[in-house]
Design a protein around this motif. Structure first.
Motif, PDB file in Angstrom:
ATOM      1  N   GLN A 206      46.540  23.808  29.530  1.00 48.83           N
ATOM      2  CA  GLN A 206      46.524  24.920  28.582  1.00 48.83           C
ATOM      3  C   GLN A 206      47.796  25.748  28.760  1.00 48.83           C
ATOM      4  N   PHE A 211      47.906  29.179  35.384  1.00 50.84           N
ATOM      5  CA  PHE A 211      47.882  30.605  35.093  1.00 50.84           C
ATOM      6  C   PHE A 211      48.648  31.329  36.198  1.00 50.84           C
ATOM      7  N   TYR A 218      45.432  35.922  43.493  1.00 50.56           N
ATOM      8  CA  TYR A 218      44.781  34.902  44.327  1.00 50.56           C
ATOM      9  C   TYR A 218      44.913  35.299  45.797  1.00 50.56           C
ATOM     10  N   CYS A 233      34.908  30.434  35.492  1.00 49.69           N
ATOM     11  CA  CYS A 233      36.069  30.153  34.640  1.00 49.69           C
ATOM     12  C   CYS A 233      37.253  29.794  35.535  1.00 49.69           C
ATOM     13  N   TYR A 235      39.187  27.045  35.685  1.00 53.73           N
ATOM     14  CA  TYR A 235      40.292  26.209  35.181  1.00 53.73           C
ATOM     15  C   TYR A 235      40.627  25.135  36.232  1.00 53.73           C
ATOM     16  N   GLY A 238      42.518  27.676  40.565  1.00 51.08           N
ATOM     17  CA  GLY A 238      43.427  28.665  41.162  1.00 51.08           C
ATOM     18  C   GLY A 238      42.771  29.544  42.220  1.00 51.08           C
ATOM     19  N   PHE A 239      41.725  30.267  41.836  1.00 51.41           N
ATOM     20  CA  PHE A 239      41.056  31.132  42.825  1.00 51.41           C
ATOM     21  C   PHE A 239      40.287  30.280  43.840  1.00 51.41           C
ATOM     22  N   SER A 255      34.071  25.393  31.487  1.00 51.82           N
ATOM     23  CA  SER A 255      33.519  24.588  30.393  1.00 51.82           C
ATOM     24  C   SER A 255      34.442  23.416  30.053  1.00 51.82           C
ATOM     25  N   SER A 256      35.632  23.384  30.637  1.00 46.54           N
ATOM     26  CA  SER A 256      36.585  22.326  30.289  1.00 46.54           C
ATOM     27  C   SER A 256      36.584  21.205  31.331  1.00 46.54           C
ATOM     28  N   ALA A 279      30.106  23.773  32.843  1.00 44.61           N
ATOM     29  CA  ALA A 279      29.034  24.534  32.191  1.00 44.61           C
ATOM     30  C   ALA A 279      29.604  25.712  31.431  1.00 44.61           C
ATOM     31  N   ASN A 280      28.772  26.234  30.534  1.00 46.94           N
ATOM     32  CA  ASN A 280      29.089  27.496  29.882  1.00 46.94           C
ATOM     33  C   ASN A 280      28.762  28.612  30.874  1.00 46.94           C
ATOM     34  N   ALA A 281      29.754  29.445  31.139  1.00 42.88           N
ATOM     35  CA  ALA A 281      29.591  30.472  32.180  1.00 42.88           C
ATOM     36  C   ALA A 281      28.411  31.392  31.874  1.00 42.88           C
ATOM     37  N   PHE A 282      28.233  31.744  30.619  1.00 48.60           N
ATOM     38  CA  PHE A 282      27.149  32.670  30.266  1.00 48.60           C
ATOM     39  C   PHE A 282      25.791  32.053  30.596  1.00 48.60           C
ATOM     40  N   ASP A 301      36.971  35.232  35.803  1.00 48.78           N
ATOM     41  CA  ASP A 301      38.291  35.232  35.146  1.00 48.78           C
ATOM     42  C   ASP A 301      38.189  34.530  33.794  1.00 48.78           C
ATOM     43  N   PRO A 303      38.441  33.737  29.604  1.00 45.10           N
ATOM     44  CA  PRO A 303      39.570  33.795  28.663  1.00 45.10           C
ATOM     45  C   PRO A 303      39.589  35.156  27.965  1.00 45.10           C
TER      46      PRO A 303
HETATM   47  N1  SAH Z   1      40.836  31.390  36.758  1.00 48.76           N
HETATM   48  C1  SAH Z   1      41.746  30.436  36.171  1.00 48.76           C
HETATM   49  C2  SAH Z   1      42.154  30.783  34.764  1.00 48.76           C
HETATM   50  C3  SAH Z   1      41.014  30.942  33.823  1.00 48.76           C
HETATM   51  S1  SAH Z   1      41.487  30.818  32.151  1.00 48.76           S
HETATM   52  C4  SAH Z   1      42.967  30.291  37.040  1.00 48.76           C
HETATM   53  O1  SAH Z   1      43.204  31.167  37.867  1.00 48.76           O
HETATM   54  O2  SAH Z   1      43.699  29.327  36.864  1.00 48.76           O
HETATM   55  C5  SAH Z   1      39.931  30.786  31.383  1.00 48.76           C
HETATM   56  C6  SAH Z   1      39.124  29.541  31.616  1.00 48.76           C
HETATM   57  O3  SAH Z   1      37.851  29.786  31.055  1.00 48.76           O
HETATM   58  C7  SAH Z   1      39.631  28.271  30.971  1.00 48.76           C
HETATM   59  O4  SAH Z   1      39.753  27.282  31.954  1.00 48.76           O
HETATM   60  C8  SAH Z   1      38.551  27.875  29.963  1.00 48.76           C
HETATM   61  O5  SAH Z   1      38.326  26.471  29.926  1.00 48.76           O
HETATM   62  C9  SAH Z   1      37.344  28.565  30.536  1.00 48.76           C
HETATM   63  N2  SAH Z   1      36.273  28.937  29.616  1.00 48.76           N
HETATM   64  C10 SAH Z   1      36.385  29.440  28.367  1.00 48.76           C
HETATM   65  N3  SAH Z   1      35.158  29.747  27.862  1.00 48.76           N
HETATM   66  C11 SAH Z   1      34.260  29.417  28.829  1.00 48.76           C
HETATM   67  C12 SAH Z   1      32.840  29.493  28.917  1.00 48.76           C
HETATM   68  N4  SAH Z   1      32.095  29.998  27.935  1.00 48.76           N
HETATM   69  N5  SAH Z   1      32.260  29.057  30.048  1.00 48.76           N
HETATM   70  C13 SAH Z   1      32.985  28.563  31.073  1.00 48.76           C
HETATM   71  N6  SAH Z   1      34.341  28.474  31.048  1.00 48.76           N
HETATM   72  C14 SAH Z   1      34.960  28.906  29.943  1.00 48.76           C
END
Ligand code: SAH
Length: 398
Positions: A206, A211, A218, A233, A235, A238-239, A255-256, A279-282, A301, A303
């Protein structure tokens, strides 16, 4: 009496309104199309002379025929040679990073307006440099020529890749292009930050790749993190990868799937065991919180929920929901690092939303650190739009 030097007629003269001129005098770098009185027949991406209603020259800018941001300010001085200016500004950007960037071979080399190169993003990942062009001015022949040759000269990369955002090119009415290498033939590498290693693929991922704006956050978060940790979230990890140094167990959620596949390879590269969940974070946080799952460290973290001002209320609800669930799951003494990368959500809004979430779950938090983006993504004092990332590191006290 005219204040223009005799040769000033060579640049198109764009006359701007009182409001537009005031904005520039206050140190901002944009003039909106609604503040253009006359565009001086400027062509797309042209260097233009900015003139106020009384004929006084305010400086030189780049003109866009498509964007609502019609003028992007370059200099109070007259600029005739864009190629030379881009070269100079890249040199200055590189010199600034030499002062503020430590413990990494991956960082943002040029951050658009914040480096007075509006519409140009350049990131370095070890021996690969990746750039993105977002405006007509930076897409012009002289700018492109300067950027590729100056980046080669300054940073000696094995390869330079262009990352195209087709949506932005369309909005800026630029001809379609595809992403790819413009110099060299190496498209993958390994970079490191704070002693943690990451895979990089210039042709995947992305944005321009990782990021990088969270690099300092971090390291800061890893200082406090302990016990069982959840990176929401995550990605490419990173964390999570930073937390794995001090935490007994780390789980990353995103979710990706492609992002998690890289995250898994990154964990292997660092010899760490991390569990990755697609998974969907929510949904996941709701289920985990309801099931009474507990953590010592949680990272949030997501989007940018607010892409424009109109999305603000929905965005705030999203942040509240995630923070509420996370706080429910945090043990006393736990650490929450919660981030927002939406410019439209102010620091004050964000603090308030997290405060409301804490109040709703009857927890008291201490703010350990309130941090912005890393210093290689500079914040211009008079251009609020350049400050977008907020990272609150907090301690669950009671
Ligand atoms: N923390 C990461 C950056 C996160 S960017 C780092 O430090 O590198 C936001 C991330 O949220 C993306 O990877 C995206 O795929 C994810 N994302 C977006 N919507 C989401 C959702 N509903 N549930 C889970 N992940 C989600």
């Amino acid at each position: 009496m005219s204040r223009h030097p005799p040769d000033s007629s060579q640049l198109p003269r764009v006359v701007i309104s009182v409001r537009g001129a005031q904005r520039l005098r206050e140190g901002h770098v944009w003039v909106y199309r609604s503040d253009i009185v006359s565009d001086g027949s400027a062509t797309p991406g042209a260097l233009v002379e900015i003139v106020d209603g009384r004929g006084k020259t305010l400086g030189t800018a780049l003109y866009s025929s498509a964007s609502q941001i019609a003028i992007r300010f370059l200099s109070r001085e007259r600029v005739d040679d864009l190629e030379k200016l881009v070269r100079q500004r890249i040199c200055q950007a590189v010199a600034y990073r030499e002062r503020v960037v430590h413990d990494t071979d991956a960082y943002r080399v040029v951050f658009s307006e914040a480096d007075f190169l509006p519409g140009l993003i350049v990131d370095r990942y070890n021996d690969i440099v990746s750039f993105q062009v977002l405006t007509q001015g930076m897409d012009s022949g002289p700018a492109r020529k300067a950027l590729v040759s100056e980046l080669s000269e300054q940073l000696h990369p094995e390869a330079i890749a262009e990352r195209v955002d087709p949506k932005i090119r369309e909005l800026e009415r630029l001809p379609a292009r595809s992403s790819g290498l413009v110099h060299g033939d190496k498209s993958t590498t390994v970079f490191s930050m704070n002693g943690v290693k990451f895979h990089y693929d210039a042709l995947l991922g992305q944005k321009t790749g990782a990021f990088l704006d969270q690099r300092e956050n971090y390291a800061a978060t890893a200082q406090y993190a302990r016990g069982e940790a959840l990176d929401v979230c995550c990605y490419q990890g990173g964390f999570a990868l930073h937390l794995a140094k001090s935490c007994s167990r780390v789980t990353g959620v995103d979710s990706s799937r492609p992002a998690l596949e890289v995250a898994d390879r990154n964990a292997e590269l660092n010899g760490k065991e991390i569990e990755w969940i697609e998974a969907n974070a929510f949904d996941l946080l709701r289920d985990y919180a309801a099931a009474g799952q507990q953590y010592d460290t949680v990272i949030l973290d997501p989007p940018a929920f607010a892409k424009s001002k109109r999305d603000l209320d929905t965005a705030l609800r999203g942040y509240k929901e995630l923070n509420l669930r996370a706080l429910k799951m945090l043990r006393p003494g736990g650490i929450l690092a919660t981030c927002s990368c939406s410019y439209h959500v102010s620091q004050a809004d964000f603090l308030q939303v997290v405060a409301e979430a804490a109040c709703d779950v009857h927890k008291s938090l201490r703010i350990l650190e309130s941090r912005p983006q890393a210093k290689d993504h500079p914040i211009l004092l008079n251009v609020p739009e350049t400050a977008y990332l907020k990272c609150l590191i907090m301690h669950v006290t009671l």
